[in-house]
Design an enzyme around this catalytic site. Structure first.
Site, PDB file in Angstrom:
ATOM      1  N   TYR A   1     -35.452 -41.260  13.353  1.00 12.75           N
ATOM      2  CA  TYR A   1     -34.368 -42.234  13.534  1.00 12.75           C
ATOM      3  C   TYR A   1     -34.298 -42.696  14.992  1.00 12.75           C
ATOM      4  O   TYR A   1     -34.328 -43.897  15.272  1.00 12.75           O
ATOM      5  CB  TYR A   1     -33.021 -41.624  13.108  1.00 12.75           C
ATOM      6  CG  TYR A   1     -31.830 -42.392  13.644  1.00 12.75           C
ATOM      7  CD1 TYR A   1     -31.534 -43.670  13.180  1.00 12.75           C
ATOM      8  CD2 TYR A   1     -31.006 -41.854  14.648  1.00 12.75           C
ATOM      9  CE1 TYR A   1     -30.445 -44.392  13.694  1.00 12.75           C
ATOM     10  CE2 TYR A   1     -29.928 -42.559  15.157  1.00 12.75           C
ATOM     11  CZ  TYR A   1     -29.650 -43.827  14.680  1.00 12.75           C
ATOM     12  OH  TYR A   1     -28.593 -44.540  15.186  1.00 12.75           O
TER      13      TYR A   1
ATOM     14  N   THR B   1     -27.906 -46.575  20.161  1.00 14.79           N
ATOM     15  CA  THR B   1     -27.373 -45.212  20.125  1.00 14.79           C
ATOM     16  C   THR B   1     -27.747 -44.415  21.377  1.00 14.79           C
ATOM     17  O   THR B   1     -28.772 -44.695  22.015  1.00 14.79           O
ATOM     18  CB  THR B   1     -27.929 -44.487  18.875  1.00 14.79           C
ATOM     19  OG1 THR B   1     -27.597 -43.116  18.949  1.00 14.79           O
ATOM     20  CG2 THR B   1     -29.451 -44.602  18.779  1.00 14.79           C
TER      21      THR B   1
HETATM   22  P1  NAD Z   1     -24.444 -47.283   8.363  1.00 17.89           P
HETATM   23  O1  NAD Z   1     -25.630 -46.567   7.858  1.00 17.89           O
HETATM   24  O2  NAD Z   1     -23.082 -46.845   7.959  1.00 17.89           O
HETATM   25  O3  NAD Z   1     -24.539 -48.836   7.977  1.00 17.89           O
HETATM   26  C1  NAD Z   1     -25.724 -49.566   8.071  1.00 17.89           C
HETATM   27  C2  NAD Z   1     -25.525 -50.883   7.353  1.00 17.89           C
HETATM   28  O4  NAD Z   1     -26.742 -51.637   7.478  1.00 17.89           O
HETATM   29  C3  NAD Z   1     -25.242 -50.733   5.854  1.00 17.89           C
HETATM   30  O5  NAD Z   1     -24.189 -51.580   5.464  1.00 17.89           O
HETATM   31  C4  NAD Z   1     -26.559 -51.153   5.198  1.00 17.89           C
HETATM   32  O6  NAD Z   1     -26.371 -51.732   3.913  1.00 17.89           O
HETATM   33  C5  NAD Z   1     -27.085 -52.151   6.210  1.00 17.89           C
HETATM   34  N1  NAD Z   1     -28.547 -52.297   6.145  1.00 17.89           N
HETATM   35  C6  NAD Z   1     -29.464 -51.301   6.138  1.00 17.89           C
HETATM   36  N2  NAD Z   1     -30.703 -51.810   6.042  1.00 17.89           N
HETATM   37  C7  NAD Z   1     -30.569 -53.166   6.026  1.00 17.89           C
HETATM   38  C8  NAD Z   1     -31.487 -54.235   5.971  1.00 17.89           C
HETATM   39  N3  NAD Z   1     -32.813 -54.034   5.915  1.00 17.89           N
HETATM   40  N4  NAD Z   1     -31.000 -55.492   5.979  1.00 17.89           N
HETATM   41  C9  NAD Z   1     -29.665 -55.710   6.036  1.00 17.89           C
HETATM   42  N5  NAD Z   1     -28.763 -54.742   6.078  1.00 17.89           N
HETATM   43  C10 NAD Z   1     -29.198 -53.469   6.083  1.00 17.89           C
HETATM   44  O7  NAD Z   1     -24.591 -47.287   9.947  1.00 17.89           O
HETATM   45  P2  NAD Z   1     -23.464 -47.188  11.078  1.00 17.89           P
HETATM   46  O8  NAD Z   1     -23.160 -45.769  11.302  1.00 17.89           O
HETATM   47  O9  NAD Z   1     -22.395 -48.151  10.771  1.00 17.89           O
HETATM   48  O10 NAD Z   1     -24.314 -47.697  12.336  1.00 17.89           O
HETATM   49  C11 NAD Z   1     -24.387 -49.086  12.636  1.00 17.89           C
HETATM   50  C12 NAD Z   1     -25.262 -49.271  13.862  1.00 17.89           C
HETATM   51  O11 NAD Z   1     -24.706 -48.548  14.957  1.00 17.89           O
HETATM   52  C13 NAD Z   1     -26.681 -48.751  13.677  1.00 17.89           C
HETATM   53  O12 NAD Z   1     -27.552 -49.644  14.322  1.00 17.89           O
HETATM   54  C14 NAD Z   1     -26.677 -47.398  14.392  1.00 17.89           C
HETATM   55  O13 NAD Z   1     -27.944 -47.099  14.895  1.00 17.89           O
HETATM   56  C15 NAD Z   1     -25.684 -47.655  15.501  1.00 17.89           C
HETATM   57  N6  NAD Z   1     -24.927 -46.484  15.988  1.00 17.89           N
HETATM   58  C16 NAD Z   1     -24.276 -45.653  15.099  1.00 17.89           C
HETATM   59  C17 NAD Z   1     -23.515 -44.603  15.592  1.00 17.89           C
HETATM   60  C18 NAD Z   1     -22.753 -43.681  14.675  1.00 17.89           C
HETATM   61  O14 NAD Z   1     -22.168 -42.697  15.152  1.00 17.89           O
HETATM   62  N7  NAD Z   1     -22.676 -43.946  13.382  1.00 17.89           N
HETATM   63  C19 NAD Z   1     -23.448 -44.378  16.983  1.00 17.89           C
HETATM   64  C20 NAD Z   1     -24.152 -45.226  17.843  1.00 17.89           C
HETATM   65  C21 NAD Z   1     -24.875 -46.294  17.339  1.00 17.89           C
HETATM   66  O1  DAU Z   2     -25.201 -40.035  18.653  1.00 14.55           O
HETATM   67  C1  DAU Z   2     -25.082 -41.195  17.879  1.00 14.55           C
HETATM   68  C2  DAU Z   2     -25.613 -40.950  16.497  1.00 14.55           C
HETATM   69  O2  DAU Z   2     -24.628 -40.169  15.820  1.00 14.55           O
HETATM   70  C3  DAU Z   2     -25.899 -42.220  15.721  1.00 14.55           C
HETATM   71  O3  DAU Z   2     -26.919 -42.933  16.370  1.00 14.55           O
HETATM   72  C4  DAU Z   2     -26.303 -41.902  14.280  1.00 14.55           C
HETATM   73  O4  DAU Z   2     -26.459 -43.108  13.564  1.00 14.55           O
HETATM   74  C5  DAU Z   2     -25.201 -41.087  13.655  1.00 14.55           C
HETATM   75  O5  DAU Z   2     -25.546 -40.728  12.342  1.00 14.55           O
HETATM   76  C6  DAU Z   2     -24.921 -39.847  14.485  1.00 14.55           C
HETATM   77  O6  DAU Z   2     -26.066 -38.959  14.435  1.00 14.55           O
HETATM   78  P1  DAU Z   2     -25.893 -37.378  14.336  1.00 14.55           P
HETATM   79  O7  DAU Z   2     -27.139 -36.778  13.850  1.00 14.55           O
HETATM   80  O8  DAU Z   2     -25.315 -36.835  15.605  1.00 14.55           O
HETATM   81  O9  DAU Z   2     -24.716 -37.355  13.229  1.00 14.55           O
HETATM   82  P2  DAU Z   2     -24.422 -36.378  11.998  1.00 14.55           P
HETATM   83  O10 DAU Z   2     -23.020 -36.686  11.562  1.00 14.55           O
HETATM   84  O11 DAU Z   2     -25.498 -36.421  10.986  1.00 14.55           O
HETATM   85  O12 DAU Z   2     -24.435 -34.947  12.675  1.00 14.55           O
HETATM   86  C7  DAU Z   2     -23.549 -34.629  13.745  1.00 14.55           C
HETATM   87  C8  DAU Z   2     -23.870 -33.207  14.166  1.00 14.55           C
HETATM   88  O13 DAU Z   2     -23.477 -32.330  13.097  1.00 14.55           O
HETATM   89  C9  DAU Z   2     -25.345 -32.966  14.381  1.00 14.55           C
HETATM   90  O14 DAU Z   2     -25.488 -32.054  15.474  1.00 14.55           O
HETATM   91  C10 DAU Z   2     -25.820 -32.310  13.087  1.00 14.55           C
HETATM   92  C11 DAU Z   2     -24.580 -31.552  12.618  1.00 14.55           C
HETATM   93  N1  DAU Z   2     -24.430 -31.422  11.160  1.00 14.55           N
HETATM   94  C12 DAU Z   2     -24.531 -32.535  10.380  1.00 14.55           C
HETATM   95  C13 DAU Z   2     -24.414 -32.431   9.006  1.00 14.55           C
HETATM   96  C14 DAU Z   2     -24.532 -33.662   8.131  1.00 14.55           C
HETATM   97  C15 DAU Z   2     -24.148 -30.182  10.592  1.00 14.55           C
HETATM   98  O15 DAU Z   2     -24.010 -29.164  11.326  1.00 14.55           O
HETATM   99  N2  DAU Z   2     -24.005 -30.098   9.254  1.00 14.55           N
HETATM  100  C16 DAU Z   2     -24.156 -31.161   8.403  1.00 14.55           C
HETATM  101  O16 DAU Z   2     -24.054 -30.995   7.170  1.00 14.55           O
END
Ligand code: NAD
Ligand code: DAU
Length: 357
Positions: free
Chosen positions: A161, A135
């Site tokens: 995180y 991330t």
């Molecule tokens: P998510 O929380 O939606 O999914 C995580 C998945 O991992 C789930 O299916 C969960 O069951 C599985 N998991 C959790 N713990 C586990 C364990 N101990 N063993 C096996 N499986 C396990 O996450 P996401 O948003 O899809 O993110 C996926 C990856 O991408 C993460 O590594 C996150 O850090 C990274 N990432 C996310 C974002 C974002 O915007 N969501 C951005 C950049 C990077």
């Molecule tokens: O930047 C990449 C990351 O983006 C990933 O690594 C994380 O896994 C992913 O969850 C995401 O993190 P954020 O904290 O940026 O995502 P989130 O959707 O929780 O929040 C986005 C922005 O919105 C953040 O500035 C917090 C704000 N927010 C979030 C929630 C849930 C609100 O203002 N209100 C809310 O209720």
């Protein structure tokens, strides 16, 4: 054959679907190791039911014996590691699980991969890849006007995180430098799109608006994120897995910095158009609430390295991606209803009950 971890989560399930739909990779099966935590959902993969190219294994990445067995049995040419605890707010309420999965889990995978890779015949050893999905949050928070994060930006994680992800990135780096494990790492900005769990900003705002509930904006809503449509993240990962240089990291981003409040207003405007509410414009539901502790002010990705070396750029604009996303949630009310289980309701109560407006 590739081994994907966390392939039932938001990005992982999009990646598995994308991999098997894609002409260049679709013939190559996927073993999907996922513990099915609250964030994992096999319904995301319903399209692959009975598809022999997808082998789902419910299990924990911290289970070394299981990972060893899967590597020995399937002999994947690559591991694409998504599995993680991913929600910053949850990490503030309970960091322990983040350390276990994100740090201990990545360590376990690296050790298992190293043992497996070391014993491979030369040609397979040379082809093997460990792709770590990370991330932009590891870089910390940017000041207004500061240049976007490059791959050499110092690591300054600010939440439990992001600290756990930073630790996992360092482990991956060290396993390459010390043991020669063939790794690549991608650091991506905020994703959005189908199957996004509705406790993250964009899907939460859509489902709350449709339910006539408040739209909780943390603090002044001027925090900036760089949003990328999830399918573009998937194509970026494929590009790096195929052509990324060993030991390198590649930033992936959408060239799309937006303040949270503007994202919420855009969603409201789209819903006003696509599902008008007789009670009035959805923006009436916007409610500023107590900020997230330690809230990073701004993230922005400089994605020039992946473009220069691998020719990757996002295909989706934010306008087209957010419209598709809102439409997807309107079309998948059944998916939303299912994930809003008892556990989901407990989380909403815990995270928002103590926030004042
Ligand atoms: P998510 O929380 O939606 O999914 C995580 C998945 O991992 C789930 O299916 C969960 O069951 C599985 N998991 C959790 N713990 C586990 C364990 N101990 N063993 C096996 N499986 C396990 O996450 P996401 O948003 O899809 O993110 C996926 C990856 O991408 C993460 O590594 C996150 O850090 C990274 N990432 C996310 C974002 C974002 O915007 N969501 C951005 C950049 C990077
Ligand atoms: O930047 C990449 C990351 O983006 C990933 O690594 C994380 O896994 C992913 O969850 C995401 O993190 P954020 O904290 O940026 O995502 P989130 O959707 O929780 O929040 C986005 C922005 O919105 C953040 O500035 C917090 C704000 N927010 C979030 C929630 C849930 C609100 O203002 N209100 C809310 O209720």
């Amino acid at each position: 054959m590739i081994l994907v971890t966390g392939g039932a989560g938001f990005i992982g399930s999009n990646f598995v679907l994308d991999w098997l739909e894609n002409g260049a990779t679709g013939d190559e099966p996927v073993v999907n190791l996922d513990a099915l935590t609250y964030a994992g959902n096999l319904r995301n993969l319903a399209a692959l039911q009975d598809d022999p190219r997808h082998i789902f294994v419910r299990g924990d990445i911290c289970d070394r014996a299981l990972v060893d067995q899967l590597l020995a049995q399937h002999r994947p040419r690559a591991i694409v590691h998504f599995a993680a605890e991913s929600h910053v707010d949850r990490s503030i309420h309970g960091p322990g699980e983040f350390m276990r999965t994100n740090v201990q889990g990545t360590f376990t995978l690296l050790e298992s991969a190293r043992a497996h890779w070391t014993a491979l015949p030369e040609a397979e050893r040379a082809a093997f890849r460990f792709h770590h999905v990370s991330t932009d949050e590891v870089y910390g928070s940017l000041k207004s006007g500061a240049p976007a994060f490059t791959e050499t930006h110092p690591y300054e994680p600010n939440s439990p995180y992001s600290a756990s992800k930073a630790a996992s990135d360092h482990l991956v780096r060290a396993w390459h430098h010390t043991y020669g494990l063939p790794v690549v790492t991608t650091n991506c900005s905020n994703n959005y799109g189908p199957f996004h769990f509705p406790e993250k900003l964009i899907p939460l705002m859509i489902v709350n608006a449709l339910a006539g509930k408040p739209l909780p904006v943390y603090g002044d809503g001027q925090q900036i994120r760089d949003w990328l449509y999830v399918k573009d993240h998937c194509s970026g990962i494929r590009a790096v897995l195929q052509g990324g240089r060993l030991g390198e990291t590649y930033n992936i981003g959408g060239w799309n910095e937006q303040a949270n409040i503007d994202i919420v207003k855009t969603i409201c405007a789209l819903l006003d158009e696509l599902r008008p509410d007789p009670a009035g414009p959805y923006a009436r539901l916007i409610t500023h609430v107590t900020d997230r502790p330690g809230h990073d002010r701004r993230y922005a990705i400089d994605a020039r390295k992946i473009e220069r070396e691998l020719g990757w750029r996002p295909a989706e604009t934010f306008d087209s991606g957010i419209r598709k996303t809102v439409q997807w949630y309107l079309d998948h009310a059944d998916w939303v209803a299912e994930v809003q289980s008892g556990g989901y309701r407990e989380w909403v109560e815990k995270n928002y009950a103590t926030r004042t407006t």
